[in-house]
Scaffold this active site. Structure first.
Site, short mmCIF file in Angstrom:
data_model
loop_
_atom_site.label_atom_id
_atom_site.label_comp_id
_atom_site.label_asym_id
_atom_site.label_seq_id
_atom_site.Cartn_x
_atom_site.Cartn_y
_atom_site.Cartn_z
N ASP A 1 0.83 -1.20 0.00
CA ASP A 1 0.00 0.00 0.00
C ASP A 1 0.87 1.25 0.00
O ASP A 1 1.92 1.29 0.65
CB ASP A 1 -0.90 -0.01 1.24
N HIS B 1 3.13 3.30 -9.19
CA HIS B 1 2.97 1.87 -9.45
C HIS B 1 4.25 1.28 -10.04
O HIS B 1 4.62 0.14 -9.73
CB HIS B 1 1.79 1.64 -10.40
N LEU C 1 11.72 -20.68 -3.98
CA LEU C 1 10.70 -19.82 -3.38
C LEU C 1 9.45 -19.87 -4.23
O LEU C 1 9.53 -20.00 -5.45
CB LEU C 1 11.21 -18.37 -3.31
#
Length: 248
Positions: free
Chosen positions: A28, A45, A139
């Site tokens: 956020d 962004h 991962l």
């Protein structure tokens, strides 16, 4: 997996140090980061996408098994058409650019949410990336796209209701494990640590079921400023907590 098993499985690679197996992040603050600098939201962004790269590398280096990121919520469709278009274009660009990195770093990609809403072209690219990284084991990067936790839980309930109506299961036998087995995260370890940036103190419909016994960490830093040190500090704070799972 039970909470006790999750606690046992959270032992890290470094002696005497506890590393969470599964970390999730609510990313956020992109818009506020851009506004503070007099930049358009899309610049925030873009900077946020670079922060994802840093978090991914840090998670792999620290021995985290699963990193789940909240990339696009089901509520994000309420944003302007222009911003949604920018987000989709960025997603496509970074997916194409980072696929080789995922393969090189042995990262498996997994998707949760109804990502079909982004159209056939992007869906094809996403599914091709999932397929190409399926054998990677260092991962797992889980990207939540058009995801909402309430919708996920409701879908699990509908599936169990259909099975019960068909006589495949008895309603009285439906328990927490039954519900968990129908969630999109069913093949992942229990969530250990959930991080949210930008100072907001809410989960925003993200992994509500999965976060039942997760440690929650709310940071004032805006997401584009999140870096390897921030991640390491978060893991250190996690290691200092005593996880009792309701016990003493």
């Amino acid at each position: 997996m039970t909470p006790a098993a999750a606690l046992e499985g959270a032992k890290g690679l470094d002696a005497g140090r506890t590393v969470p197996r599964h970390v999730a992040i609510i990313m956020d603050g992109n818009g506020r980061w851009a506004k503070q600098r007099g930049l358009p939201r899309v610049a925030g962004h873009r900077a946020g996408a670079e922060a994802v790269r840093r978090a991914l590398q840090a998670a792999a280096d620290q021995g985290v098994e699963v990193l789940t990121i909240y990339a696009f919520s089901s509520e994000n469709w309420r944003r302007s058409t222009e911003e949604i278009s920018d987000l989709t274009a960025l997603m496509r660009f970074y997916l194409e650019r980072e696929l080789k990195t995922l393969e090189k770093e042995r990262v498996r990609l997994k998707l949760i949410g109804d990502y079909s809403a982004f159209g056939p072209e992007l869906v094809e690219k996403l599914e091709r990336a999932v397929e190409r990284t399926a054998a990677n084991t260092r991962l797992t990067l889980v990207i939540a796209l058009n995801y909402g936790s309430r919708a996920e839980i409701a879908a699990a309930a509908r599936t169990l209701a259909v099975k019960a109506a068909a006589g495949e299961i008895e309603p009285k036998d439906i328990d927490e494990e039954s519900v968990a087995a129908e969630l999109q995260t069913r093949d992942l370890p229990e969530l250990d640590l959930l991080i949210r940036t930008s100072g907001e103190l809410r989960l925003s419909n993200f992994l509500l079921w999965q976060a039942a016994y997760a440690e929650l960490l709310f940071l004032d830093i805006l997401w584009p400023d999140f870096d390897e040190k921030t991640f390491a500090d978060a893991l250190e704070r996690f290691a200092q907590r005593q996880r009792r799972f309701g016990g003493r």
